[in-house]
Scaffold this motif. Sequence first.
Motif, PDB file in Angstrom:
ATOM      1  N   MET A 123       0.852  -1.184   0.000  1.00 21.90           N
ATOM      2  CA  MET A 123       0.000   0.000   0.000  1.00 21.90           C
ATOM      3  C   MET A 123       0.895   1.244   0.000  1.00 21.90           C
ATOM      4  O   MET A 123       1.952   1.249   0.611  1.00 21.90           O
ATOM      5  N   ILE A 124       0.401   2.272  -0.655  1.00 21.97           N
ATOM      6  CA  ILE A 124       1.134   3.534  -0.716  1.00 21.97           C
ATOM      7  C   ILE A 124       0.156   4.680  -0.482  1.00 21.97           C
ATOM      8  O   ILE A 124      -0.981   4.641  -0.938  1.00 21.97           O
ATOM      9  N   ARG A 125       0.626   5.670   0.285  1.00 19.10           N
ATOM     10  CA  ARG A 125      -0.215   6.828   0.593  1.00 19.10           C
ATOM     11  C   ARG A 125       0.316   8.025  -0.184  1.00 19.10           C
ATOM     12  O   ARG A 125       1.508   8.289  -0.187  1.00 19.10           O
ATOM     13  N   TYR A 126      -0.598   8.737  -0.830  1.00 21.15           N
ATOM     14  CA  TYR A 126      -0.224   9.946  -1.566  1.00 21.15           C
ATOM     15  C   TYR A 126      -0.930  11.157  -0.977  1.00 21.15           C
ATOM     16  O   TYR A 126      -2.096  11.085  -0.600  1.00 21.15           O
ATOM     17  N   SER A 127      -0.211  12.261  -0.931  1.00 23.15           N
ATOM     18  CA  SER A 127      -0.824  13.556  -0.663  1.00 23.15           C
ATOM     19  C   SER A 127      -1.257  14.087  -2.017  1.00 23.15           C
ATOM     20  O   SER A 127      -0.477  14.098  -2.969  1.00 23.15           O
ATOM     21  N   LEU A 128      -2.505  14.544  -2.080  1.00 31.38           N
ATOM     22  CA  LEU A 128      -3.083  14.987  -3.350  1.00 31.38           C
ATOM     23  C   LEU A 128      -3.650  16.389  -3.200  1.00 31.38           C
ATOM     24  O   LEU A 128      -3.938  16.841  -2.093  1.00 31.38           O
ATOM     25  N   ARG A 129      -3.822  17.064  -4.328  1.00 35.01           N
ATOM     26  CA  ARG A 129      -4.382  18.411  -4.330  1.00 35.01           C
ATOM     27  C   ARG A 129      -5.177  18.587  -5.620  1.00 35.01           C
ATOM     28  O   ARG A 129      -4.778  18.119  -6.672  1.00 35.01           O
ATOM     29  N   CYS A 130      -6.312  19.306  -5.498  1.00 32.32           N
ATOM     30  CA  CYS A 130      -7.136  19.585  -6.674  1.00 32.32           C
ATOM     31  C   CYS A 130      -6.854  21.016  -7.160  1.00 32.32           C
ATOM     32  O   CYS A 130      -6.151  21.770  -6.483  1.00 32.32           O
ATOM     33  N   LYS A 165      -0.536  14.633  -7.515  1.00 32.51           N
ATOM     34  CA  LYS A 165       0.261  14.321  -6.327  1.00 32.51           C
ATOM     35  C   LYS A 165       1.045  15.565  -5.926  1.00 32.51           C
ATOM     36  O   LYS A 165       1.464  16.346  -6.778  1.00 32.51           O
ATOM     37  N   VAL A 166       1.229  15.735  -4.611  1.00 32.75           N
ATOM     38  CA  VAL A 166       2.064  16.821  -4.110  1.00 32.75           C
ATOM     39  C   VAL A 166       3.198  16.217  -3.298  1.00 32.75           C
ATOM     40  O   VAL A 166       3.117  15.077  -2.834  1.00 32.75           O
ATOM     41  N   LEU A 167       4.243  16.972  -3.132  1.00 35.57           N
ATOM     42  CA  LEU A 167       5.406  16.509  -2.398  1.00 35.57           C
ATOM     43  C   LEU A 167       5.030  16.171  -0.968  1.00 35.57           C
ATOM     44  O   LEU A 167       4.301  16.904  -0.309  1.00 35.57           O
ATOM     45  N   MET A 168       5.499  15.025  -0.498  1.00 35.69           N
ATOM     46  CA  MET A 168       5.216  14.626   0.870  1.00 35.69           C
ATOM     47  C   MET A 168       6.422  13.909   1.449  1.00 35.69           C
ATOM     48  O   MET A 168       7.223  13.336   0.717  1.00 35.69           O
ATOM     49  N   ALA A 169       6.547  13.968   2.755  1.00 38.51           N
ATOM     50  CA  ALA A 169       7.641  13.285   3.428  1.00 38.51           C
ATOM     51  C   ALA A 169       7.287  11.813   3.593  1.00 38.51           C
ATOM     52  O   ALA A 169       6.136  11.474   3.847  1.00 38.51           O
ATOM     53  N   PRO A 170       8.264  10.925   3.462  1.00 43.39           N
ATOM     54  CA  PRO A 170       7.963   9.503   3.660  1.00 43.39           C
ATOM     55  C   PRO A 170       7.644   9.218   5.119  1.00 43.39           C
ATOM     56  O   PRO A 170       8.093   9.911   6.017  1.00 43.39           O
ATOM     57  N   SER A 171       6.860   8.195   5.332  1.00 45.79           N
ATOM     58  CA  SER A 171       6.514   7.787   6.685  1.00 45.79           C
ATOM     59  C   SER A 171       7.603   6.846   7.192  1.00 45.79           C
ATOM     60  O   SER A 171       7.862   5.808   6.593  1.00 45.79           O
ATOM     61  N   VAL A 172       8.248   7.234   8.282  1.00 46.30           N
ATOM     62  CA  VAL A 172       9.333   6.439   8.837  1.00 46.30           C
ATOM     63  C   VAL A 172       8.931   5.970  10.217  1.00 46.30           C
ATOM     64  O   VAL A 172       8.487   6.757  11.051  1.00 46.30           O
TER      65      VAL A 172
END
Length: 144
Positions: A1-8, A45-52
């Motif tokens: 699974m992958i999570r994306y930050s998105l913007r309209c 997609k917008v820039l997002m920090a990876p989940s660590v």
Amino acid sequence: MIRYSLRCPEDHGFESWFQSSDAFDDLLAAGRVACPVCGSSSVEKVLMAPSVRPARKAAAAPPPKPLSAPASQMEEAFRALRRQVEENSEYVGMNFATEARKIHEGDAPERAIYGEAKPEEARRLIEDGVPVAPLPFLPQRKVN
């Protein structure tokens, strides 16, 4: 699974999970990824920090603060409408089409309901004269 930050295009930011990068691309191309605020399917997609994950011995971080202030008057209007609908009607889930038809035909007590229906079910209700209207928000269980 992958999570994306998105913007309209209206600058509404939201996040969503996808099975893979290819799954996101396929859903986006099919118009199945939409902004939960305005419904636009033109998202990026917008820039997002990876989940660590923290080290096992590290203290757990406090949970993130919920979004408090709406970004616009329109978002506040959507929130107010959602509260109004949820406080004054019964959620019937995926049984919406069946329940709306029963109420219309007098087989169930008349009351305000909301729920989910497949597009073809909603079209049949409208064609049969059942008074229904789409809501400009997703059910809570489907919100990112």
